[in-house]
Scaffold this motif. Structure first.
Motif: not given
Length: 129
Positions: A51-60
């Protein structure tokens, strides 16, 4: 990347806290519950990531930035200590309330650790620019 991580939605805190709590608590409540708790915690973490990746376009990755990495290692170590305490008191001593209390403490520590990690992450990324 840093500007995309300026907000922190409630579901991220809630999901991460629940995952940390389940990982710690479940270990002291028997094999079946421990396996179920671990599985549910991993699913929660995957859902948060997606979900974070879909909302922000990044994953750290939490272990990436140099100083922030040590916060992640420290939190992991604390959670492992709580797991060990849960196993000892829950499975060996039969004190079920200890794993439950440890799960609550792990949930709180998870949210605090995540916030501390973010502060170090921001510092690490800010130093690169």
């Amino acid at each position: 990347t840093l500007s995309k991580m300026d907000h922190w939605p409630w579901w991220y805190d809630a999901g991460y806290a629940l995952a940390c709590g389940l990982l710690v608590m479940g270990q002291g409540l028997g094999t079946a519950i421990g396996m179920m708790s671990t599985t549910v915690a991993i699913v929660i973490l995957i859902l948060i990531m997606k979900r974070w990746q879909s909302e922000t376009g990044v994953w750290v990755n939490g272990y990436g930035p140099k100083r922030a990495r040590w916060v992640a290692f420290g939190l992991a170590a604390l959670l492992m200590v709580l797991m060990g305490i849960s196993i000892w008191f829950g499975r060996v001593q039969g004190l079920v309330w200890v794993p439950v209390l440890n799960g609550v403490m792990a949930a709180v520590m998870g949210v605090i650790g995540m916030r501390v990690w973010m502060a170090f992450y921001r510092k690490d990324v800010g130093d690169l620019t």
